[in-house]
Design a protein around this motif. Sequence first.
Motif, short mmCIF file in Angstrom:
data_model
loop_
_atom_site.label_atom_id
_atom_site.label_comp_id
_atom_site.label_asym_id
_atom_site.label_seq_id
_atom_site.Cartn_x
_atom_site.Cartn_y
_atom_site.Cartn_z
N ALA A 294 -4.46 10.01 0.11
CA ALA A 294 -5.05 9.78 -1.21
C ALA A 294 -6.05 10.88 -1.55
O ALA A 294 -6.09 11.36 -2.69
N ARG A 295 -6.85 11.30 -0.58
CA ARG A 295 -7.84 12.37 -0.84
C ARG A 295 -7.14 13.69 -1.15
O ARG A 295 -7.59 14.45 -2.01
N ASN B 186 -7.71 6.25 -5.89
CA ASN B 186 -9.06 5.77 -5.56
C ASN B 186 -9.01 4.39 -4.90
O ASN B 186 -9.83 4.07 -4.04
N THR B 187 -8.05 3.55 -5.32
CA THR B 187 -7.94 2.22 -4.70
C THR B 187 -7.45 2.31 -3.26
O THR B 187 -7.62 1.36 -2.49
N LEU B 188 -6.84 3.44 -2.89
CA LEU B 188 -6.31 3.60 -1.53
C LEU B 188 -7.31 4.22 -0.56
O LEU B 188 -7.03 4.33 0.64
N LEU C 63 3.82 5.41 -5.82
CA LEU C 63 3.66 5.32 -7.27
C LEU C 63 2.62 6.33 -7.76
O LEU C 63 2.79 6.96 -8.81
N GLY C 64 1.55 6.50 -6.99
CA GLY C 64 0.55 7.50 -7.34
C GLY C 64 1.14 8.90 -7.35
O GLY C 64 0.83 9.72 -8.23
N LEU D 274 0.84 -1.21 0.00
CA LEU D 274 0.00 0.00 0.00
C LEU D 274 0.87 1.25 0.00
O LEU D 274 0.57 2.23 -0.70
N ALA D 275 1.95 1.22 0.79
CA ALA D 275 2.87 2.37 0.80
C ALA D 275 3.51 2.57 -0.57
O ALA D 275 3.67 3.70 -1.03
#
Length: 394
Positions: free
Chosen positions: A143-144, A132-134, A114-115, A108-109
């Motif tokens: 992520a937001r 969005n997947t996070l 990568l995002g 996840l990190a």
Amino acid sequence: MDFEYWWLLAFPFFFLLGWVAARIDIRHVISQSRQLPESYFKGLNFLLNQQPDKAIEAFTEAARADSETVELHFTLGGLFRRRGEVERAIQLHQGLVERPDLGQEQRLAAQLELGQDFLKAGLLDRAEQLFNTLLPTRYAEAARRALMEIYVQEKDWDKAIAMARALAETSAAAFVVEISQFHCEKAAAMAVEGRFEAARTELERALEVNRRNVRATLLAGDFAVAEKRPEEAIVAWKRVEAQNPDYLPLVADKLLACYRDLKRIQDAALLLKGWLANYPSVDLFGAAFQAVLEAEGSEAAYRLGREELRRNPTLLGLEKLLEAQLYEAAPDARQDLETIRNLVHQHARRLAFFQCDGCGFKARQFFWRCPACGGWETMPPRRLEERQAQAPYA
């Protein structure tokens, strides 16, 4: 409760246990550090000495020597991204995400990193999909924030507002400034299309979120001017004084233009002189000087410039004072005054900047959002000259 003498033996015993545990921990740390490549410590040393190029080389060498050091890969990827080597950062983080032996938390990190790489590279669709997947994970807030930045770049203000409201519900920040500014952005876009009624509705929403949003008031006046209603624009811009008088310099020239069109230049001079007396400002002085020059003549403008220069010494004030003297100067002295004024003007331009409080970015134009760091309302509407409070020739 009776004291038992054998308790005295317990204190050395517990001390001995603590000493043994500390020795074990120290040995563990030493053994772990010995397992790390020497280039890893070289990289840390280069980072501490602010030598990122050499640090990247050292970390790259360390990563090759020990591919299992995931945190080292994260450090290296972050360095690549900050240096603008986004493709290398993407390759590194993509490799981490695809590793089958990676734990869920580390994966996840890696997806978050990568995002950020995709966002930095301008690959907004791929970044949005990844963030969005996070959202259901512990990285939801990060992520937001990234998604909100994506929607700002795409000028999708409805999604940006929705994301800012979601952030306000789950974090300590209220995002009042951002949400209000997003409504202003919507209003400005609608006005370009000639949809002034809808634009005014967005301005009302902006002020509902943040009553001190000066930009909404400025836009209301701009829309009134566009619809040939200068009196309404003047009423709107006067409200800035109650909201935040620091922003009065942004409306001074606009007000002067409206009063000029209405043939009410005397009213402009009276209003701007009053503002200048209460809220000294370089740009406000320029507008007040011009209004007095048109309404009362060069002698009155010279008196205003002289008084303001004594009260608030600035290069712009000196330039305006020389300009007023030019109107009254004899022909043989006018050329010398013109030369002096030009020299002052050139020097004044070096300080005629607005500066972001967030990152230090400088610009001759005022921005509601800093082009460098992306902060909203981080650029005070005062020139660098008066903010530094320097003498004219300091």
